[in-house]
Design an enzyme around this catalytic site. Structure first.
Site, PDB file in Angstrom:
ATOM      1  N   HIS A   1       0.804  -1.234   0.000  1.00  0.00           N
ATOM      2  CA  HIS A   1       0.000   0.000   0.000  1.00  0.00           C
ATOM      3  C   HIS A   1       0.827   1.269   0.000  1.00  0.00           C
ATOM      4  O   HIS A   1       0.263   2.353   0.119  1.00  0.00           O
ATOM      5  CB  HIS A   1      -0.913   0.053   1.223  1.00  0.00           C
ATOM      6  CG  HIS A   1      -1.992  -0.964   1.245  1.00  0.00           C
ATOM      7  ND1 HIS A   1      -3.250  -0.727   0.748  1.00  0.00           N
ATOM      8  CD2 HIS A   1      -2.010  -2.223   1.715  1.00  0.00           C
ATOM      9  CE1 HIS A   1      -3.997  -1.807   0.916  1.00  0.00           C
ATOM     10  NE2 HIS A   1      -3.266  -2.734   1.499  1.00  0.00           N
TER      11      HIS A   1
ATOM     12  N   LYS B   1      -8.238  14.063   5.127  1.00  0.00           N
ATOM     13  CA  LYS B   1      -7.428  12.839   5.097  1.00  0.00           C
ATOM     14  C   LYS B   1      -6.396  12.979   6.197  1.00  0.00           C
ATOM     15  O   LYS B   1      -6.294  14.046   6.825  1.00  0.00           O
ATOM     16  CB  LYS B   1      -6.768  12.635   3.735  1.00  0.00           C
ATOM     17  CG  LYS B   1      -6.081  13.881   3.166  1.00  0.00           C
ATOM     18  CD  LYS B   1      -5.522  13.629   1.779  1.00  0.00           C
ATOM     19  CE  LYS B   1      -6.541  13.759   0.670  1.00  0.00           C
ATOM     20  NZ  LYS B   1      -6.636  12.678  -0.229  1.00  0.00           N
ATOM     21  N   ARG B   2      -5.635  11.918   6.472  1.00  0.00           N
ATOM     22  CA  ARG B   2      -4.568  12.042   7.459  1.00  0.00           C
ATOM     23  C   ARG B   2      -3.661  13.218   7.100  1.00  0.00           C
ATOM     24  O   ARG B   2      -3.431  13.483   5.918  1.00  0.00           O
ATOM     25  CB  ARG B   2      -3.740  10.750   7.489  1.00  0.00           C
ATOM     26  CG  ARG B   2      -4.449   9.607   8.169  1.00  0.00           C
ATOM     27  CD  ARG B   2      -4.700   9.887   9.611  1.00  0.00           C
ATOM     28  NE  ARG B   2      -3.478   9.850  10.375  1.00  0.00           N
ATOM     29  CZ  ARG B   2      -3.268   9.051  11.420  1.00  0.00           C
ATOM     30  NH1 ARG B   2      -4.220   8.247  11.849  1.00  0.00           N
ATOM     31  NH2 ARG B   2      -2.125   9.092  12.063  1.00  0.00           N
TER      32      ARG B   2
ATOM     33  N   LYS C   1       1.014  14.427   1.645  1.00  0.00           N
ATOM     34  CA  LYS C   1      -0.331  14.747   1.155  1.00  0.00           C
ATOM     35  C   LYS C   1      -0.515  16.263   0.950  1.00  0.00           C
ATOM     36  O   LYS C   1      -1.504  16.710   0.398  1.00  0.00           O
ATOM     37  CB  LYS C   1      -1.390  14.211   2.120  1.00  0.00           C
ATOM     38  CG  LYS C   1      -1.403  12.672   2.208  1.00  0.00           C
ATOM     39  CD  LYS C   1      -2.466  12.172   3.183  1.00  0.00           C
ATOM     40  CE  LYS C   1      -2.351  10.695   3.502  1.00  0.00           C
ATOM     41  NZ  LYS C   1      -3.063   9.823   2.564  1.00  0.00           N
TER      42      LYS C   1
ATOM     43  N   THR D   1      -8.416   6.767  -1.626  1.00  0.00           N
ATOM     44  CA  THR D   1      -9.758   6.228  -1.830  1.00  0.00           C
ATOM     45  C   THR D   1     -10.802   7.305  -1.576  1.00  0.00           C
ATOM     46  O   THR D   1     -11.916   7.221  -2.091  1.00  0.00           O
ATOM     47  CB  THR D   1     -10.022   5.017  -0.905  1.00  0.00           C
ATOM     48  OG1 THR D   1      -9.497   5.312   0.385  1.00  0.00           O
ATOM     49  CG2 THR D   1      -9.395   3.764  -1.446  1.00  0.00           C
TER      50      THR D   1
ATOM     51  N   LYS E   1     -14.540   8.548  -3.347  1.00  0.00           N
ATOM     52  CA  LYS E   1     -15.802   8.828  -2.636  1.00  0.00           C
ATOM     53  C   LYS E   1     -16.359  10.185  -3.047  1.00  0.00           C
ATOM     54  O   LYS E   1     -17.569  10.339  -3.277  1.00  0.00           O
ATOM     55  CB  LYS E   1     -15.567   8.785  -1.116  1.00  0.00           C
ATOM     56  CG  LYS E   1     -15.203   7.388  -0.622  1.00  0.00           C
ATOM     57  CD  LYS E   1     -14.633   7.381   0.784  1.00  0.00           C
ATOM     58  CE  LYS E   1     -13.924   6.051   1.035  1.00  0.00           C
ATOM     59  NZ  LYS E   1     -13.023   6.058   2.197  1.00  0.00           N
TER      60      LYS E   1
HETATM   61  N1  CJB Z   1      -2.008   3.506   3.409  1.00  0.00           N
HETATM   62  O1  CJB Z   1      -3.528   4.107   4.984  1.00  0.00           O
HETATM   63  C1  CJB Z   1      -2.401   3.668   4.697  1.00  0.00           C
HETATM   64  N2  CJB Z   1      -1.549   3.314   5.682  1.00  0.00           N
HETATM   65  C2  CJB Z   1      -0.327   2.809   5.425  1.00  0.00           C
HETATM   66  O2  CJB Z   1       0.413   2.531   6.357  1.00  0.00           O
HETATM   67  C3  CJB Z   1       0.054   2.599   4.094  1.00  0.00           C
HETATM   68  C4  CJB Z   1      -0.814   2.978   3.094  1.00  0.00           C
HETATM   69  C5  CJB Z   1      -2.959   3.917   2.347  1.00  0.00           C
HETATM   70  O3  CJB Z   1      -3.633   2.775   1.862  1.00  0.00           O
HETATM   71  C6  CJB Z   1      -4.707   3.132   1.014  1.00  0.00           C
HETATM   72  C7  CJB Z   1      -5.425   1.883   0.626  1.00  0.00           C
HETATM   73  O4  CJB Z   1      -4.682   1.152  -0.295  1.00  0.00           O
HETATM   74  C8  CJB Z   1      -4.226   3.933  -0.186  1.00  0.00           C
HETATM   75  O5  CJB Z   1      -5.339   4.369  -0.916  1.00  0.00           O
HETATM   76  C9  CJB Z   1      -3.395   5.126   0.241  1.00  0.00           C
HETATM   77  O6  CJB Z   1      -2.828   5.741  -0.879  1.00  0.00           O
HETATM   78  C10 CJB Z   1      -2.318   4.675   1.204  1.00  0.00           C
HETATM   79  O7  CJB Z   1      -1.626   5.783   1.725  1.00  0.00           O
END
Ligand code: CJB
Length: 817
Positions: A358, A551-552, A557, A662, A666
């Site tokens: 991810h 978002k975080r 970001k 994601t 949305k």
């Molecule tokens: N992502 O939320 C997290 N935490 C992590 O530690 C690594 C990745 C996010 O995962 C999402 C689902 O795949 C992605 O859409 C996003 O870009 C990514 O930052």
């Protein structure tokens, strides 16, 4: 459940019954919280019938199943979702009304199940929803944290963290399984022992043990009798009480085991895209995979199949590297406990697991120090060394003896101390590895896993672009748009066949449809404006352009770039002649998101947003042409109110850093346009909805390295517009400038790693384009309709179906009533 069970009278009786029995309250002495609880219990009774039906059928027929292992499930509230899935919301509304309450008031009494940080955890929740809806025999496995993600409080503009007491009240959405418990060992030593066949085997002995107890969370499928499950593990002490210590007067010690064991699953680590190499986290990860695998194996053994059939019955998807210890753990069980030969065991392991990556951010890639692993999991460390040795031998023999390559590809990194690269272990232990958006999957093939791609071949590394569930993210959260779409398309089938949204395209230029569409958006903006007024006492104009970034909070970001541009806009508005000011498009810029508690720079960004908001919102000279709001404690339930209200949302990560995103999906699904960089799933969204309907800017991912290199050797170029903003902050226009010194330094002295100075100008230009487009209401409405209409691809149903077909080799298992 017979149909009559869902008549309003029957529902009322059920609610009253639960009030008296489950809650032990009189019906005439009941508040909203209790009414919510009684209602939730009556819905759960209905859900449970489906749950039992499904689980019994699975037990009987024993099809292949998939287990989705994730350290995070960001589920949010359950009641509204369950009512929609069971198609009983209308009747419940009426029954609750008859009992003197308003259903919408009750829904907000529920606490969010917030067992996740952000995208990764929410994705897991969306996938569980889709798997249940599509009748895939899929279970989630995770941890039952007593405290989920912290509650964010904003004090003097700064983020403060408070614990999330989500289990303080009864939780009707989980079922304690007191009979499902497994022991999990830590520490200890490795001995050699004879097994039953008289062969010599390694054995992990001694150490400390804790118990894992299961809690099941039913996951209703939409409009199906099938009901999925997430099994969450809670740690419990093995021996609850030390009487010797107690009798000797040492009360603390007498309960210390209990306390230590319970602490294991107490709290979710609040880091997103960032590794914290803490011992407790490693223990959580092992505890989670050990309990889950014991449970999976227990179920597998009931059918008395030979071990070689294990991968035909079990697929395990590892959600990022957090569950990777499952690889050496299954190998250990098969070799040490079950007595299989190493190669046979390894064949089973690698046919069972698949791994989703991810992130490419280096700080997020899990590495565990070898000494820590040796201390906590001594046998696993040996097994990892062996896995690595056999892997490197094979690479050397079959592919290349190049020492540099072998060093690069090794699971063990030769630092001091040595580290285990969990992503590499996950690749080696899996049959398939996937990225989460097209660009991201390309980048991991080209960079992070390039050597592995060359060795294994490209087939092992696939892309499955993320998706979101249209049930929560449109059907539930945007009833106005749901009803308009259903009326226009003639049925609600789109909720499970999202491609049908295409049917909206032909109305995109229809004036009366546009009007109805725009009215839904306006009502959603009003709903959010009311929320902001009630909860924050800030007045925002719902006719203004709502520009949202939730978002975080993370440097990559670039919320920082956003607030810098807001300050630029403010400075420009202040310079304008009154007649020009009047011509501007009024904007409400909304931020939301949590920063990891230890992430100093991200917390300064929050402070800057709030300090800027304070000045801008109280400056009457700009005539309400700009308002800034930081919504505290962004979570799933707030997202359900915020997302349907956007005109524009921002997804502006430095190209190549956001794996997918994601929330972008949305927002667009809800008819919001995007202002975004050429990154993650933004790219595919543009392809699906039409490039003319998305505002894209900024450098491309493949230029980033060169730009960084140039900046390092030739210095930064700070554009005049950016300099205006820096000067304003440093000149104290937003409070004590020394507070923001470290933040400004990330740009000026820190080398601007996230390329804000590079993208700033084109970002401002796009903002102007957004304003200009917004002035033409018909053009804007058309784009908004085209956004929703093109989002079929981003349903999590499509994503889960692809996982099932390409990776899990899983068939739907339909449960009949
Ligand atoms: N992502 O939320 C997290 N935490 C992590 O530690 C690594 C990745 C996010 O995962 C999402 C689902 O795949 C992605 O859409 C996003 O870009 C990514 O930052």
């Amino acid at each position: 459940m017979t149909p009559e069970k869902n008549d309003t009278d029957a529902i009322e009786q059920d609610i009253v019954h639960h009030t008296i029995t489950t809650l032990c309250r009189g019906v005439y002495n009941i508040d909203k919280l209790a009414m919510y609880q009684a209602t939730a219990h009556s819905v759960r009774d209905r859900l449970l019938e489906d749950w039992n039906l499904t689980q019994e059928a699975l037990h009987r027929e024993n099809p292949k199943r998939c287990y989705y292992m994730s350290m995070e499930f960001l589920i949010g509230r359950a009641l509204d979702n369950a009512l929609n899935c069971l198609k009983v919301k209308k009747n419940y509304k009426e029954s609750v009304d008859n009992l003197g309450f308003n259903l919408e008031d009750l829904l907000v009494e529920e606490k969010d199940a917030a067992l996740g940080n952000g995208g990764l955890g929410r994705l897991a929740a969306c996938y569980m929803d889709s798997a249940a809806t599509l009748d895939y025999p899929t279970w989630g496995y995770g941890l039952r944290y007593q405290y989920g993600i912290f509650k964010q409080i904003i004090k003097d503009g700064y983020q403060n963290e408070m614990p999330d007491y989500w289990l303080n009240f009864d939780n009707p959405w989980e079922f304690p399984r007191t009979d499902i418990r497994y022991e999990v060992r830590f520490h200890g030593y490795v001995a050699t022992k004879m097994n039953e066949k008289g062969e010599s085997r390694m054995s992990w002995e001694g150490g400390d043990k804790v118990q894992a107890m299961a809690y099941d969370v039913p996951i209703p499928g939409f409009d199906t009798k099938g009901c999925g499950n997430i099994r969450l593990w809670s740690s419990k002490p093995l021996n609850t009480f030390d009487f010797d210590s107690f009798n000797a007067g040492d009360y603390d010690r007498s309960v210390s085991e209990q306390t230590n064991a319970q602490n294991l699953t107490s709290v979710l680590y609040p880091n997103d895209n960032h590794l914290v190499g803490k011992e407790l986290r490693l223990k959580q990860e092992y505890f989670f995979v050990s309990a889950s695998l014991q449970d999976i194996i227990h179920r597998f053994k009931r059918a008395k199949c030979p071990w070689k059939d294990f991968p035909d019955k079990v697929a395990v998807q590892m959600n990022d590297t957090h569950p990777t210890l499952a690889v050496p753990e299954l190998q250990r069980i098969l070799v040490d406990v079950e007595g299989l030969e190493w190669d046979d065991a390894w064949d089973i392991v690698t046919r069972t697991f698949a791994f989703t990556n991810h992130t490419v951010l280096p700080e997020a890639l899990e590495c565990w120090s070898v000494p820590m692993m040796e201390k906590i999991l001594p046998r696993h460390m040996q097994i990892i060394y062996d896995i690595n040795l056999f892997f490197l031998q094979k690479v050397e023999r079959d592919f290349s003896p190049d020492r540099e390559l072998l060093k690069r590809i090794s699971i063990i990194e030769e630092t001091s101390p040595q580290q285990v690269r969990m992503a590499y272990l996950a690749v080696v232990g899996s049959h398939t590895v996937n990225g989460v958006a097209a660009l991201h999957s390309d980048l991991i093939r080209k960079n992070l896993f390039n050597d592995f791609v060359k060795y294994y071949g490209p087939e092992k590394f696939i892309n499955i672009t993320n998706g979101i569930t249209p049930r929560r993210w449109l059907y539930q959260s945007n009833p106005g748009l749901r009803d308009l779409i259903t009326k226009t398309l003639g049925s609600e089938e789109w909720a499970t066949h999202l491609d049908q949204l295409e049917g909206l395209k032909k109305y995109a230029e229809d004036a009366s449809f546009q009007e109805a569409w725009a009215d839904v958006k306006f009502q959603n903006k009003k709903r959010l404006a009311d929320w902001i007024k009630t909860n924050m006492n800030i007045t925002v104009n719902p006719h203004a352009l709502f520009d949202i970034q939730v978002k975080r909070i993370h440097e990559y970001k670039r919320q920082y770039m956003n607030i810098l541009s807001v300050i630029y806009r403010y400075k420009s508005l202040k310079k304008m002649a009154p007649e020009d000011l009047e011509q501007q498009v009024p904007r409400v810029v909304i931020f939301g998101g949590k920063a990891a508690p230890g992430y100093y720079i991200a917390k300064l960004v929050i402070k800057l947003i709030n300090s800027a908001a304070e000045v801008i919102n109280n400056d009457s000279s700009i005539k309400d042409m700009l308002k800034v709001v930081f919504i505290p404690d962004y979570n799933v339930s707030l997202a359900e109110i915020i997302i349907p209200a956007s005109d524009i949302s921002q997804h502006i990560s430095t190209a190549g850093t956001e794996a997918s995103g994601t929330s972008n999906m949305k927002f667009v699904l809800n008819g919001g346009l995007i202002l975004g960089t050429v990154d993650g799933a933004n790219i595919e969204i543009g392809e699906q909805i039409g490039e003319e309907n998305i505002f894209m800017f900024g450098v491309l991912a493949d230029a980033v390295d060169d730009i960084r290199h140039n900046q390092k050797y030739h210095g930064l170029f700070i554009d005049a517009s950016l300099q205006v903003v820096i000067d304003a902050i440093q000149g104290g226009e937003f409070g004590d400038p020394s507070i923001f010194g470290p933040l400004i330094n990330t740009l000026t002295y820190g080398g601007d790693y996230y390329l804000i100075s590079t993208d700033f100008k084109s970002y401002l230009q796009k903002h102007t384009e957004v304003d200009d487009t917004y002035r033409d209401k018909a053009a804007w409405n058309k784009k908004s309709i085209m956004c929703t209409a093109g989002m079929g691809f981003f349903s999590s149903d499509r994503a889960v179906r692809t996982y099932a077909e390409k990776i899990w080799k899983l068939k739907p298992f339909k449960v009949e009533a």
